[in-house]
Design a protein around this motif. Structure first.
Motif, PDB file in Angstrom:
ATOM      1  N   GLY A  98       0.798  -1.216   0.000  1.00 50.77           N
ATOM      2  CA  GLY A  98       0.000   0.000   0.000  1.00 50.77           C
ATOM      3  C   GLY A  98       0.829   1.263   0.000  1.00 50.77           C
ATOM      4  O   GLY A  98       2.036   1.245  -0.087  1.00 50.77           O
TER       5      GLY A  98
ATOM      6  N   GLU B  29     -10.934  -3.707  -8.835  1.00 49.21           N
ATOM      7  CA  GLU B  29     -10.660  -3.606  -7.407  1.00 49.21           C
ATOM      8  C   GLU B  29     -11.254  -2.332  -6.823  1.00 49.21           C
ATOM      9  O   GLU B  29     -11.445  -1.339  -7.537  1.00 49.21           O
ATOM     10  CB  GLU B  29      -9.146  -3.604  -7.159  1.00 49.21           C
ATOM     11  N   ASN B  30     -11.499  -2.369  -5.530  1.00 47.16           N
ATOM     12  CA  ASN B  30     -11.974  -1.167  -4.838  1.00 47.16           C
ATOM     13  C   ASN B  30     -10.879  -0.559  -3.962  1.00 47.16           C
ATOM     14  O   ASN B  30     -10.832   0.654  -3.775  1.00 47.16           O
ATOM     15  CB  ASN B  30     -13.190  -1.507  -3.980  1.00 47.16           C
ATOM     16  N   ASN B  31     -10.009  -1.431  -3.454  1.00 48.45           N
ATOM     17  CA  ASN B  31      -8.899  -0.963  -2.621  1.00 48.45           C
ATOM     18  C   ASN B  31      -7.611  -1.043  -3.403  1.00 48.45           C
ATOM     19  O   ASN B  31      -7.166  -2.132  -3.781  1.00 48.45           O
ATOM     20  CB  ASN B  31      -8.776  -1.814  -1.352  1.00 48.45           C
ATOM     21  N   TYR B  32      -7.020   0.086  -3.644  1.00 49.71           N
ATOM     22  CA  TYR B  32      -5.770   0.110  -4.389  1.00 49.71           C
ATOM     23  C   TYR B  32      -5.056   1.429  -4.122  1.00 49.71           C
ATOM     24  O   TYR B  32      -5.577   2.312  -3.451  1.00 49.71           O
ATOM     25  CB  TYR B  32      -6.003  -0.100  -5.889  1.00 49.71           C
ATOM     26  N   TYR B  33      -3.857   1.509  -4.646  1.00 49.13           N
ATOM     27  CA  TYR B  33      -3.025   2.689  -4.457  1.00 49.13           C
ATOM     28  C   TYR B  33      -2.449   3.091  -5.811  1.00 49.13           C
ATOM     29  O   TYR B  33      -2.172   2.243  -6.657  1.00 49.13           O
ATOM     30  CB  TYR B  33      -1.900   2.398  -3.461  1.00 49.13           C
ATOM     31  N   GLU B  52      -4.075   7.088  -2.021  1.00 47.67           N
ATOM     32  CA  GLU B  52      -4.878   5.936  -1.639  1.00 47.67           C
ATOM     33  C   GLU B  52      -6.255   6.066  -2.267  1.00 47.67           C
ATOM     34  O   GLU B  52      -6.852   7.142  -2.204  1.00 47.67           O
ATOM     35  CB  GLU B  52      -5.026   5.850  -0.115  1.00 47.67           C
ATOM     36  N   TYR B  54      -9.111   5.100  -1.350  1.00 45.82           N
ATOM     37  CA  TYR B  54     -10.231   5.358  -0.446  1.00 45.82           C
ATOM     38  C   TYR B  54     -10.279   6.825   0.006  1.00 45.82           C
ATOM     39  O   TYR B  54     -11.241   7.260   0.625  1.00 45.82           O
ATOM     40  CB  TYR B  54     -10.173   4.437   0.774  1.00 45.82           C
ATOM     41  N   LYS B  70     -11.868   8.788  -9.200  1.00 52.76           N
ATOM     42  CA  LYS B  70     -12.016   7.341  -9.040  1.00 52.76           C
ATOM     43  C   LYS B  70     -13.038   6.754 -10.005  1.00 52.76           C
ATOM     44  O   LYS B  70     -12.816   5.703 -10.596  1.00 52.76           O
ATOM     45  CB  LYS B  70     -12.397   6.990  -7.597  1.00 52.76           C
ATOM     46  N   HIS B  97      -4.157  -3.883  -3.503  1.00 52.52           N
ATOM     47  CA  HIS B  97      -3.979  -4.059  -2.058  1.00 52.52           C
ATOM     48  C   HIS B  97      -5.022  -5.039  -1.568  1.00 52.52           C
ATOM     49  O   HIS B  97      -6.098  -4.657  -1.130  1.00 52.52           O
ATOM     50  CB  HIS B  97      -4.129  -2.723  -1.350  1.00 52.52           C
ATOM     51  N   THR B  98      -4.686  -6.321  -1.698  1.00 52.78           N
ATOM     52  CA  THR B  98      -5.609  -7.364  -1.288  1.00 52.78           C
ATOM     53  C   THR B  98      -4.832  -8.460  -0.599  1.00 52.78           C
ATOM     54  O   THR B  98      -3.974  -9.091  -1.210  1.00 52.78           O
ATOM     55  CB  THR B  98      -6.331  -7.961  -2.522  1.00 52.78           C
TER      56      THR B  98
END
Lengths: 114, 116
Positions: A98, B29-33, B52, B54, B70, B97-98
């Motif tokens: 991250g 994906e929903n969570n990533y950087y 980030e 989010y 996004k 990021h999983t």
């Protein structure tokens, strides 16, 4: 000084002659990765490691092997190099995945396979 | 699989002016950087800025800022008050990021030339 080191920086070899490119970091990072950079293609991930003895394939793993026996070292092994593996190789490390785990890159290794 | 597209292979800007480099990506994906890296002629990879997914607020680092959209899957880099030292290749990168993964996909890069 916090850094990622790679050796050698430059290497010319011949097809089929096994070689290892070393990568070492002194920041106690869990994550380490190998990339290759080719003109017009950007950087492509070869393998990455989440910790000692834990590795996984990136997007272009064919023809490469890695091992992570110690936290600080992540060597890239070409068992039988071929001319299409001529490239600029980068090793990188980070604390966690991250955005907090910003990747620190080594200086690169220019490999030529004849 | 994720893809990252940088549609501007080369750009130029006058010193002290502002330039924007574009980057789009495709992911489920929903969570990533997202990252922008700079590669000067020395070939060293240098982090410029990170975002980030989010976070709605756009990241800023001194003269560098991003416009993160996004829904449109767009992540452009704005360089204000361009300096000669900004001459470099710029790469956009996506990190999934999983579950501890660190799979990273880079774009093909934009070569930026700052003209005196």
């Amino acid at each position: 000084e916090a850094q990622v080191t790679q050796n050698p920086r430059y290497l010319i070899t011949v097809t089929g002659k096994k070689l290892t490119v070393t990568c070492s970091q002194n920041m106690n990072h869990e994550y380490m990765s190998w990339y290759r950079q080719d003109p017009g293609l950007g950087l492509r991930q070869i393998y990455y490691s989440m910790n000692v003895e834990v590795t996984d394939k990136g997007d272009v793993p064919e023809g490469y092997k890695v091992s992570r026996k110690e936290k600080r070292n992540f060597p890239l092994i070409l068992e039988s190099p071929s001319p299409n593996q001529t490239s600029l190789y980068f090793c990188a490390s980070s604390f966690t995945s991250g955005a907090r785990g910003t990747q620190y890159f080594g200086p690169g290794t220019r490999l030529t396979v004849l | 699989a994720q893809t990252v597209t940088q549609s501007q292979p080369e750009m130029s800007v006058q010193e002290a002016e502002t330039v924007t480099l574009s980057c789009t990506y495709d992911t489920s994906e929903n969570n990533y950087y997202l990252f922008w890296y700079k590669q000067p002629p020395s070939r060293q990879m240098i982090l410029v800025i990170r975002q980030e997914a989010y976070k709605q607020q756009n990241a800023t680092e001194n003269r560098f800022s991003v416009n993160f959209q996004k829904a449109a899957k767009s992540f452009s880099l704005k360089i204000s008050d361009s300096q000669l030292g900004d001459t470099a290749m710029y790469f956009c990168a996506f990190m999934k990021h999983t579950g501890g993964y660190q799979k990273v996909t880079f774009g093909t890069g934009t070569k930026l030339q700052v003209i005196p």
